[in-house]
Design an enzyme around this catalytic site. Structure first.
Site, PDB file in Angstrom:
ATOM      1  N   ASP A   1       0.809  -1.228   0.000  1.00 15.40           N
ATOM      2  CA  ASP A   1       0.000   0.000   0.000  1.00 15.40           C
ATOM      3  C   ASP A   1       0.838   1.272   0.000  1.00 15.40           C
ATOM      4  O   ASP A   1       0.452   2.287   0.574  1.00 15.40           O
ATOM      5  CB  ASP A   1      -0.960   0.029   1.219  1.00 15.40           C
ATOM      6  CG  ASP A   1      -1.753  -1.240   1.333  1.00 15.40           C
ATOM      7  OD1 ASP A   1      -2.258  -1.697   0.298  1.00 15.40           O
ATOM      8  OD2 ASP A   1      -1.846  -1.797   2.447  1.00 15.40           O
TER       9      ASP A   1
ATOM     10  N   GLY B   1       1.422   2.996  -2.572  1.00 14.48           N
ATOM     11  CA  GLY B   1       1.003   3.860  -3.677  1.00 14.48           C
ATOM     12  C   GLY B   1       1.738   3.499  -4.962  1.00 14.48           C
ATOM     13  O   GLY B   1       1.875   4.329  -5.866  1.00 14.48           O
ATOM     14  N   LYS B   2       2.174   2.254  -5.056  1.00 21.05           N
ATOM     15  CA  LYS B   2       2.889   1.809  -6.270  1.00 21.05           C
ATOM     16  C   LYS B   2       2.037   1.986  -7.512  1.00 21.05           C
ATOM     17  O   LYS B   2       2.532   2.346  -8.565  1.00 21.05           O
ATOM     18  CB  LYS B   2       3.223   0.310  -6.182  1.00 21.05           C
ATOM     19  CG  LYS B   2       4.239  -0.065  -5.179  1.00 21.05           C
ATOM     20  CD  LYS B   2       4.471  -1.569  -5.186  1.00 21.05           C
ATOM     21  CE  LYS B   2       3.285  -2.390  -4.740  1.00 21.05           C
ATOM     22  NZ  LYS B   2       2.884  -2.261  -3.340  1.00 21.05           N
TER      23      LYS B   2
ATOM     24  N   HIS C   1      -4.865  -2.117  -5.882  1.00 23.15           N
ATOM     25  CA  HIS C   1      -4.359  -0.799  -6.221  1.00 23.15           C
ATOM     26  C   HIS C   1      -5.434   0.020  -6.895  1.00 23.15           C
ATOM     27  O   HIS C   1      -6.222  -0.465  -7.675  1.00 23.15           O
ATOM     28  CB  HIS C   1      -3.076  -0.854  -7.043  1.00 23.15           C
ATOM     29  CG  HIS C   1      -3.007  -2.018  -7.966  1.00 23.15           C
ATOM     30  ND1 HIS C   1      -2.321  -3.168  -7.661  1.00 23.15           N
ATOM     31  CD2 HIS C   1      -3.567  -2.209  -9.159  1.00 23.15           C
ATOM     32  CE1 HIS C   1      -2.467  -4.022  -8.639  1.00 23.15           C
ATOM     33  NE2 HIS C   1      -3.211  -3.478  -9.572  1.00 23.15           N
TER      34      HIS C   1
ATOM     35  N   ARG D   1     -10.182  -3.035   5.571  1.00 23.50           N
ATOM     36  CA  ARG D   1      -9.754  -2.920   6.977  1.00 23.50           C
ATOM     37  C   ARG D   1      -9.028  -1.599   7.211  1.00 23.50           C
ATOM     38  O   ARG D   1      -8.251  -1.155   6.352  1.00 23.50           O
ATOM     39  CB  ARG D   1      -8.757  -4.037   7.320  1.00 23.50           C
ATOM     40  CG  ARG D   1      -9.387  -5.386   7.470  1.00 23.50           C
ATOM     41  CD  ARG D   1      -8.349  -6.430   7.848  1.00 23.50           C
ATOM     42  NE  ARG D   1      -7.420  -6.718   6.772  1.00 23.50           N
ATOM     43  CZ  ARG D   1      -6.419  -7.579   6.861  1.00 23.50           C
ATOM     44  NH1 ARG D   1      -6.184  -8.207   7.985  1.00 23.50           N
ATOM     45  NH2 ARG D   1      -5.631  -7.807   5.834  1.00 23.50           N
TER      46      ARG D   1
ATOM     47  N   GLY E   1      -0.672  13.660  -4.703  1.00 22.68           N
ATOM     48  CA  GLY E   1      -2.137  13.594  -4.770  1.00 22.68           C
ATOM     49  C   GLY E   1      -2.531  12.395  -5.598  1.00 22.68           C
ATOM     50  O   GLY E   1      -1.689  11.762  -6.238  1.00 22.68           O
TER      51      GLY E   1
HETATM   52  P1  IMP Z   1      -1.931 -12.781   2.580  1.00 22.55           P
HETATM   53  O1  IMP Z   1      -1.016 -12.273   1.530  1.00 22.55           O
HETATM   54  O2  IMP Z   1      -3.389 -12.578   2.267  1.00 22.55           O
HETATM   55  O3  IMP Z   1      -1.609 -14.189   2.977  1.00 22.55           O
HETATM   56  O4  IMP Z   1      -1.688 -11.905   3.893  1.00 22.55           O
HETATM   57  C1  IMP Z   1      -0.449 -11.939   4.602  1.00 22.55           C
HETATM   58  C2  IMP Z   1      -0.121 -10.566   5.171  1.00 22.55           C
HETATM   59  O5  IMP Z   1       0.225  -9.690   4.112  1.00 22.55           O
HETATM   60  C3  IMP Z   1      -1.271  -9.891   5.911  1.00 22.55           C
HETATM   61  O6  IMP Z   1      -0.724  -9.098   6.956  1.00 22.55           O
HETATM   62  C4  IMP Z   1      -1.879  -9.000   4.859  1.00 22.55           C
HETATM   63  O7  IMP Z   1      -2.582  -7.922   5.423  1.00 22.55           O
HETATM   64  C5  IMP Z   1      -0.634  -8.557   4.116  1.00 22.55           C
HETATM   65  N1  IMP Z   1      -0.876  -8.179   2.722  1.00 22.55           N
HETATM   66  C6  IMP Z   1      -1.006  -9.010   1.665  1.00 22.55           C
HETATM   67  N2  IMP Z   1      -1.159  -8.302   0.531  1.00 22.55           N
HETATM   68  C7  IMP Z   1      -1.090  -7.018   0.868  1.00 22.55           C
HETATM   69  C8  IMP Z   1      -1.152  -5.788   0.117  1.00 22.55           C
HETATM   70  O8  IMP Z   1      -1.259  -5.767  -1.109  1.00 22.55           O
HETATM   71  N3  IMP Z   1      -1.054  -4.642   0.845  1.00 22.55           N
HETATM   72  C9  IMP Z   1      -0.879  -4.643   2.181  1.00 22.55           C
HETATM   73  N4  IMP Z   1      -0.807  -5.750   2.913  1.00 22.55           N
HETATM   74  C10 IMP Z   1      -0.925  -6.928   2.272  1.00 22.55           C
END
Ligand code: IMP
Length: 426
Positions: free
Chosen positions: A12, A14-15, A40, A297, A413
């Protein structure tokens, strides 16, 4: 030009926004890891596009490739392809025959495994990512290329069931009939996506030989890497630049540049250590609208963390930095940055590997003044960088000094036009 763009924090960063900004310079955009755990948002002319599987660069490139390192949910993919077609009609979509398929059973397993982990739960996105990679490495996984063969898919689903029946028996997929129904649904969606299947490792290497520009777009962030993140609070794939080679079949030796994207502060979803976390103050979360694209979340928020950034810069061998959301951070009067980690009162020069160490970790901060609102004339002005508020320039130059890397792209922005490239990407 062969570039890799990836996140340097917990995802997250902002890629999507930065990728969209630079992707007009590339012919092919390739994704090489993860699945619909990623999320994204790209805003073009006020319209928001949300993707999970399709890389953001696809909005502007000619070819988009989903590599073998990915895990793909067919229903989600069908939806996103139709969304992509609305914005980029002529794009060619190619999906690796070796990409693994996330089934509904994997999504249920994701939740069940979290229950078993109890206090060690990761807070996954429940998208079935972990269980699908488990099956890949157990060599029982279903690949895209399997989707036209009823017998193979059925056999694999039954093997997975037999291996994991303790978890599955009190779910829908404890029933043989439901598993069969799932297989039939998979074959139906398979028919729709098999038209995009290809031996993408050949396409990428051939395009390279033809002199095409290729952008590899990472998902998640360096701190979620299964090897170099804060294990076990990580995702199930490698998220660092090295994964380009194994996740797409393209040699790391041919990569010209690695661009690392980080947010002006830090955010994290899911559990696990977060050294620079801000507790009991939601100001930045609200200002930055920090809610998950995939799960909705609320994200945990913290200050920028230099020791963490240095770790992921090293693991990715980053050439150039891109900072995002400086408009959000600048609205605060006082900004903090974590500059040092102390363990038992002593400064450490390494990133902790032992989970227990994070409990004893102390952090040292430096404080900076905010820079207020940034207006678009500042960002688009002739003297772009020089016209930015002085406090912002000081903040950026501090980061450059600490990390030894240039911040070449500054995002101020949501809109594509609110981005400033100091040099190479103009
Ligand atoms: P999973 O990839 O769904 O197995 O989640 C494993 C961990 O990586 C958790 O803490 C998720 O919230 C986090 N996570 C997985 N993908 C992303 C993402 O694209 N952005 C932020 N957190 C992520």
């Amino acid at each position: 030009m062969i570039s890799v763009i990836l996140g340097l924090q917990f995802g997250d960063e902002g890629k999507g926004k930065i990728t969209d900004f630079i992707s007009r310079n590339y012919d092919d955009v390739v994704r090489f890891n993860g699945g619909s755990n990623a999320g994204h948002t790209v805003v073009i002319n006020g319209k928001k596009f949300k993707f999970h599987l399709i890389p953001s660069g696809a909005l502007q490139s000619n070819v988009v490739i989903l590599g073998n390192g990915m895990v793909i949910d067919p229903d989600e993919l069908i939806e996103e392809i139709s969304l992509l077609r609305q914005t980029n009609k002529n794009i060619k979509i190619k999906i690796s025959s070796g990409a693994h398929i996330v089934t509904k059973m994997h999504k249920i397993l994701d939740k069940k495994e979290e229950e078993v982990r109890a206090s060690l739960n990761i807070g996954t996105t429940s998208q079935g990512i972990g269980p699908t990679y488990e099956d890949k490495y157990a060599r029982t996984g279903i690949r895209l290329i399997d989707l036209d063969d009823m017998d193979i898919v059925k056999e694999k689903v039954e093997i997975i069931y037999r291996m994991k029946k303790d978890l599955l028996n009190d779910t829908l997929y404890g029933s043989e009939e439901e598993r069969e129904k799932m297989v039939n649904d998979l074959l139906t969606s398979g028919k729709e996506i098999l038209q995009y299947m290809d031996y993408t490792e050949d396409i990428i290497n051939d395009d390279y030989s033809r002199g095409k520009n290729i952008l590899f777009e990472g998902a998640q962030g360096g701190m979620l890497d299964i090897d170099f993140g804060i294990y076990p609070f990580v995702t199930s794939s490698n998220t660092i630049a090295g994964a380009v080679s194994t996740g797409s079949g393209f040699s790391f030796r041919k990569v010209d540049s690695v661009i690392g994207v980080f947010k002006a502060y830090t955010s994290k979803v899911g559990s696990g250590p977060f050294p620079s976390e801000i507790i009991n103050d939601n100001t930045l979360r609200d200002l930055g609208n920090e809610y998950g694209t995939t799960t909705g979340r609320p994200r945990r928020i913290g200050w920028l963390d230099i020791p963490l950034l240095k770790h992921t810069i090293k693991m990715n061998d980053v050439d150039s930095l891109a900072i995002t959301k400086v408009d959000v951070l600048g609205r605060l009067d006082k900004i903090k940055v974590v500059t040092k980690y102390l363990l038992d009162g002593k400064e450490i020069s390494y990133f902790p590997r032992r989970i227990e160490d994070f409990k004893r970790l102390e952090v040292k901060y430096e404080e900076f003044p905010g820079w207020g609102e940034i207006n678009s004339s500042q960002s688009l002005g002739e003297n772009g960088y020089a016209a930015l508020p002085e406090n912002l320039r000081n903040y950026i130059e501090f980061i450059e000094k600490e990390t030894g890397k240039n911040v070449d792209i500054i995002s101020m922005g949501e809109e594509r036009k609110m981005t400033l490239a100091k040099q190479i990407f103009n």
